[in-house]
Motif scaffolding. Structure first.
Motif, PDB file in Angstrom:
ATOM      1  N   LEU A  65       0.891  -1.152   0.000  1.00 19.14           N
ATOM      2  CA  LEU A  65       0.206   0.147  -0.069  1.00 19.14           C
ATOM      3  C   LEU A  65       0.911   1.099  -0.051  1.00 19.14           C
ATOM      4  N   ALA A  66       2.011   1.201   0.834  1.00 20.71           N
ATOM      5  CA  ALA A  66       2.735   2.442   0.625  1.00 20.71           C
ATOM      6  C   ALA A  66       3.570   2.612  -0.514  1.00 20.71           C
ATOM      7  N   ALA A  67       3.790   1.614  -1.292  1.00 16.13           N
ATOM      8  CA  ALA A  67       4.372   1.676  -2.626  1.00 16.13           C
ATOM      9  C   ALA A  67       3.447   2.130  -3.536  1.00 16.13           C
ATOM     10  N   LEU A  68       2.195   1.663  -3.373  1.00 14.44           N
ATOM     11  CA  LEU A  68       0.939   2.006  -4.197  1.00 14.44           C
ATOM     12  C   LEU A  68       0.766   3.513  -4.061  1.00 14.44           C
ATOM     13  N   VAL A  69       0.646   4.075  -2.923  1.00 14.10           N
ATOM     14  CA  VAL A  69       0.342   5.346  -2.667  1.00 14.10           C
ATOM     15  C   VAL A  69       1.594   6.456  -3.333  1.00 14.10           C
ATOM     16  N   PHE A  70       2.798   5.756  -3.132  1.00 14.41           N
ATOM     17  CA  PHE A  70       3.991   6.552  -3.738  1.00 14.41           C
ATOM     18  C   PHE A  70       4.050   6.548  -5.122  1.00 14.41           C
ATOM     19  N   VAL A  71       3.579   5.349  -5.991  1.00 12.93           N
ATOM     20  CA  VAL A  71       3.576   5.479  -7.369  1.00 12.93           C
ATOM     21  C   VAL A  71       2.403   6.336  -7.784  1.00 12.93           C
ATOM     22  N   ILE A  72       1.253   6.487  -6.934  1.00 14.25           N
ATOM     23  CA  ILE A  72       0.166   7.253  -7.501  1.00 14.25           C
ATOM     24  C   ILE A  72       0.419   8.736  -7.113  1.00 14.25           C
ATOM     25  N   GLY A  73       1.204   9.057  -6.366  1.00 11.78           N
ATOM     26  CA  GLY A  73       1.554  10.443  -5.964  1.00 11.78           C
ATOM     27  C   GLY A  73       2.717  10.706  -6.930  1.00 11.78           C
ATOM     28  N   VAL A  74       3.458   9.945  -7.476  1.00 14.50           N
ATOM     29  CA  VAL A  74       4.600  10.358  -8.441  1.00 14.50           C
ATOM     30  C   VAL A  74       4.053  10.419  -9.829  1.00 14.50           C
ATOM     31  N   ALA A  75       2.756   9.524 -10.145  1.00 14.42           N
ATOM     32  CA  ALA A  75       1.848   9.787 -11.488  1.00 14.42           C
ATOM     33  C   ALA A  75       1.235  11.099 -11.446  1.00 14.42           C
ATOM     34  N   ARG A  76       0.756  11.476 -10.327  1.00 12.50           N
ATOM     35  CA  ARG A  76      -0.040  12.574 -10.223  1.00 12.50           C
ATOM     36  C   ARG A  76       0.815  13.808 -10.400  1.00 12.50           C
ATOM     37  N   VAL A  77       1.974  13.742  -9.805  1.00 10.16           N
ATOM     38  CA  VAL A  77       2.879  15.045 -10.128  1.00 10.16           C
ATOM     39  C   VAL A  77       3.305  14.937 -11.635  1.00 10.16           C
ATOM     40  N   GLY A  78       3.546  13.865 -12.027  1.00  7.26           N
ATOM     41  CA  GLY A  78       4.118  13.783 -13.409  1.00  7.26           C
ATOM     42  C   GLY A  78       2.931  14.213 -14.448  1.00  7.26           C
ATOM     43  N   ILE A  79       1.660  13.849 -14.220  1.00  3.86           N
ATOM     44  CA  ILE A  79       0.574  14.508 -15.166  1.00  3.86           C
ATOM     45  C   ILE A  79       0.283  15.981 -14.855  1.00  3.86           C
ATOM     46  N   ALA A  80       0.385  16.220 -13.617  1.00  7.56           N
ATOM     47  CA  ALA A  80       0.348  17.774 -13.334  1.00  7.56           C
ATOM     48  C   ALA A  80       1.478  18.612 -13.847  1.00  7.56           C
ATOM     49  N   THR A  81       2.605  18.034 -14.098  1.00  9.70           N
ATOM     50  CA  THR A  81       3.687  18.693 -14.761  1.00  9.70           C
ATOM     51  C   THR A  81       3.465  18.507 -16.156  1.00  9.70           C
ATOM     52  N   LEU A  82       3.181  17.638 -16.942  1.00 10.34           N
ATOM     53  CA  LEU A  82       2.855  17.664 -18.449  1.00 10.34           C
ATOM     54  C   LEU A  82       1.714  18.583 -18.639  1.00 10.34           C
ATOM     55  N   THR A  83       0.866  18.447 -17.794  1.00 11.71           N
ATOM     56  CA  THR A  83      -0.543  19.364 -17.989  1.00 11.71           C
ATOM     57  C   THR A  83       0.115  20.870 -18.284  1.00 11.71           C
ATOM     58  N   ALA A  84       0.709  21.178 -17.168  1.00 10.25           N
ATOM     59  CA  ALA A  84       1.286  22.610 -17.105  1.00 10.25           C
ATOM     60  C   ALA A  84       2.205  22.857 -18.068  1.00 10.25           C
ATOM     61  N   ALA A  85       2.853  21.790 -18.551  1.00 17.02           N
ATOM     62  CA  ALA A  85       3.840  22.162 -19.804  1.00 17.02           C
ATOM     63  C   ALA A  85       2.930  22.444 -21.042  1.00 17.02           C
ATOM     64  N   GLU A  86       1.890  21.558 -21.002  1.00  9.51           N
ATOM     65  CA  GLU A  86       0.897  21.692 -22.291  1.00  9.51           C
ATOM     66  C   GLU A  86       0.265  23.139 -22.493  1.00  9.51           C
ATOM     67  N   LEU A  87      -0.189  23.264 -21.034  1.00  8.78           N
ATOM     68  CA  LEU A  87      -1.037  24.782 -21.125  1.00  8.78           C
ATOM     69  C   LEU A  87       0.064  25.849 -21.407  1.00  8.78           C
ATOM     70  N   ASN A  88       1.385  25.725 -20.996  1.00  6.16           N
ATOM     71  CA  ASN A  88       2.283  26.808 -21.203  1.00  6.16           C
ATOM     72  C   ASN A  88       2.507  26.964 -22.814  1.00  6.16           C
ATOM     73  N   GLY A  89       2.618  25.801 -23.333  1.00  8.01           N
ATOM     74  CA  GLY A  89       2.688  25.700 -24.796  1.00  8.01           C
ATOM     75  C   GLY A  89       1.603  26.065 -25.621  1.00  8.01           C
ATOM     76  N   ASN A  90       0.486  25.971 -25.168  1.00  4.11           N
ATOM     77  CA  ASN A  90      -0.880  26.381 -25.812  1.00  4.11           C
ATOM     78  C   ASN A  90      -0.846  27.925 -25.787  1.00  4.11           C
ATOM     79  N   ALA A  91      -0.606  28.447 -24.620  1.00  2.99           N
ATOM     80  CA  ALA A  91      -0.351  30.003 -24.503  1.00  2.99           C
ATOM     81  C   ALA A  91       0.513  30.662 -25.356  1.00  2.99           C
ATOM     82  N   THR A  92       1.828  29.845 -25.403  1.00  2.00           N
ATOM     83  CA  THR A  92       2.839  30.455 -26.307  1.00  2.00           C
ATOM     84  C   THR A  92       2.344  30.607 -27.725  1.00  2.00           C
ATOM     85  N   VAL A  93       1.658  29.507 -28.198  1.00  3.31           N
ATOM     86  CA  VAL A  93       1.132  29.331 -29.676  1.00  3.31           C
ATOM     87  C   VAL A  93       0.226  30.197 -29.858  1.00  3.31           C
ATOM     88  N   SER A  94      -0.913  30.369 -28.790  1.00  5.48           N
ATOM     89  CA  SER A  94      -1.870  31.420 -28.968  1.00  5.48           C
ATOM     90  C   SER A  94      -1.373  32.976 -29.075  1.00  5.48           C
TER      91      SER A  94
END
Length: 157
Positions: A65-94
């Motif tokens: 369970l501790a490993a699962l919570v860690f993996v979910i946290g890392v995945a969540r941070v990774g998805i948030a980072t990719l989303t922020a990068a994509e939104l910054n790229g879209n704003a730049t293109v706009s």
């Protein structure tokens, strides 16, 4: 060997007698019966001391369970980072698209101003000293392709 005045006498379930008792005669201590202990032979400290299977199962579940919570946290941070990068790229293109549209509008205005026939005629006459031609040559290409070049290129007034 007698231990009358020490804690050893109490440890052996004996009654301690005072060290100096002049009025009381010394007597032998009473020996009380001790409980019986059974001794079993074994490996002692080297014995295999197993941990409860329930405890190991709970420990394993906790680790998973501790490993699962860690993996979910890392995945969540990774998805948030990719989303922020994509939104910054879209704003730049706009922003770049808005600037390109503005520049395109400016270029259309400049093209219509610089490409106007009246402006070109005024520049040619005033700056370069050009005048409109008085004689014009008209080529008639529909009359015949095999005719002589001199006939086709005849000046008309």
């Amino acid at each position: 060997m007698a231990y009358y005045t020490s804690n050893t006498a109490l440890a052996y379930d004996m009654q301690a007698a005072p060290a100096y008792a002049p009025e009381a005669p010394r007597r032998a201590p009473e020996v009380r019966e001790r409980p019986r202990f059974d001794v079993y032979t074994g490996a002692g400290r080297e014995a295999n001391q197993l941990v409860s299977p329930v405890f190991t199962h709970v420990l394993k579940v906790f680790c998973v369970l501790a490993a699962l919570v860690f993996v979910i946290g890392v995945a969540r941070v990774g998805i948030a980072t990719l989303t922020a990068a994509e939104l910054n790229g879209n704003a730049t293109v706009s922003n770049e698209l808005t600037q390109a549209r503005d520049q395109s509008g400016d270029l259309e205005v400049m093209r219509s101003v610089y490409g106007a026939d009246a402006r070109i005629r005024d520049l040619a006459e005033d700056t370069l000293g050009m005048v409109e031609p008085t004689d014009r040559i008209t080529l008639d290409l529909a009359s015949g392709a095999g005719a002589a070049g001199a006939d086709a290129a005849a000046p008309t007034a």
